[in-house]
Design an enzyme around this catalytic site. Sequence first.
Site, short mmCIF file in Angstrom:
data_model
loop_
_atom_site.label_atom_id
_atom_site.label_comp_id
_atom_site.label_asym_id
_atom_site.label_seq_id
_atom_site.Cartn_x
_atom_site.Cartn_y
_atom_site.Cartn_z
N GLU A 66 0.81 -1.22 0.00
CA GLU A 66 0.00 0.00 0.00
C GLU A 66 0.84 1.27 0.00
O GLU A 66 0.32 2.36 -0.24
CB GLU A 66 -0.95 0.01 1.20
CG GLU A 66 -0.30 0.16 2.55
CD GLU A 66 -1.31 0.20 3.68
OE1 GLU A 66 -1.03 0.89 4.67
OE2 GLU A 66 -2.37 -0.45 3.58
N HIS A 67 2.14 1.14 0.26
CA HIS A 67 2.99 2.33 0.30
C HIS A 67 3.48 2.74 -1.09
O HIS A 67 3.59 3.92 -1.38
CB HIS A 67 4.20 2.08 1.21
CG HIS A 67 3.81 1.81 2.62
ND1 HIS A 67 4.46 0.90 3.42
CD2 HIS A 67 2.81 2.33 3.38
CE1 HIS A 67 3.89 0.88 4.62
NE2 HIS A 67 2.88 1.72 4.62
N HIS A 68 3.81 1.75 -1.93
CA HIS A 68 4.35 2.06 -3.26
C HIS A 68 3.57 1.39 -4.39
O HIS A 68 3.90 1.59 -5.56
CB HIS A 68 5.82 1.65 -3.35
CG HIS A 68 6.68 2.27 -2.30
ND1 HIS A 68 7.04 1.62 -1.14
CD2 HIS A 68 7.22 3.51 -2.21
CE1 HIS A 68 7.79 2.41 -0.39
NE2 HIS A 68 7.91 3.57 -1.01
N GLN B 193 2.06 -6.33 5.02
CA GLN B 193 2.09 -7.74 5.41
C GLN B 193 1.57 -7.93 6.83
O GLN B 193 0.88 -8.91 7.13
CB GLN B 193 3.52 -8.28 5.29
CG GLN B 193 3.63 -9.78 5.56
CD GLN B 193 5.02 -10.32 5.27
OE1 GLN B 193 5.72 -9.81 4.41
NE2 GLN B 193 5.42 -11.33 6.00
N HIS C 86 9.16 -8.41 -0.77
CA HIS C 86 8.53 -7.15 -1.14
C HIS C 86 9.34 -6.48 -2.25
O HIS C 86 10.53 -6.17 -2.07
CB HIS C 86 8.46 -6.22 0.08
CG HIS C 86 7.55 -6.73 1.15
ND1 HIS C 86 6.39 -6.08 1.52
CD2 HIS C 86 7.62 -7.84 1.93
CE1 HIS C 86 5.79 -6.75 2.49
NE2 HIS C 86 6.52 -7.82 2.75
N CYS D 125 9.18 -3.56 -3.20
CA CYS D 125 9.61 -2.21 -2.86
C CYS D 125 11.02 -2.22 -2.28
O CYS D 125 11.70 -1.18 -2.26
CB CYS D 125 8.64 -1.55 -1.88
SG CYS D 125 8.43 -2.41 -0.32
#
Length: 207
Positions: A95-97, A135, A163, A165
């Site tokens: 959800e961050h990147h 996660q 991940h 990212c």
Amino acid sequence: MDATIHKFRDASGREDRPSRTEAEDAVRTLLRYIGEDEMREGLVDTPARVVKAYDEMFAGYDQDPEQILGRTFEDVSGYRDMVLIRDIVFHSHCEHHMVPIHGRAHIAYLPDGKVLGLSKIARLVDAFAHRLQTQESMTAQIADQIQGVLKPQGVAVMIEAEHMCMVMRGIRREGSDTVTTAFTGTFSDEVAERARFFDLIRTGSGR
């Protein structure tokens, strides 16, 4: 799906979503932002393809986890020992990147008179994975949902994931897995049950 606004209820309770046309326009904006010509031959149909892919990759927002678990079975001949589903492969997005997460989920529960159809647990993982996630949140969501619907003696969830990212940007380290766990009931209270859960995972994976 046509260009009209598609109604749905997401995790935050919102009931509106931009139209398909608006979503495709947003993709064109991003293409221009990175320096591309959104009208060149190879990119003309990209906005439509991206939106169609998003419909699939984020289909979890249109799925009700409680309904997925649905029916339980009580005719279990008194079985009360651990039920473990190991190595459930999933793909999600950070959800961050908004870049991919690839991983495996291991889920166990101790029945208290009822059991779930085995495929339902894999479908539950799939529903939560097909949303923007961390996660840690996904691990807790799975455990809480099974505990709330089935009401077993306890639930154990372990997720191992890589991940993108961390691979595609930032520190750019490949092969680093993140491990998260969540325990309820007996698994939370009794060290021996948690140890048995971990042992069964290692035995099946050859670790």
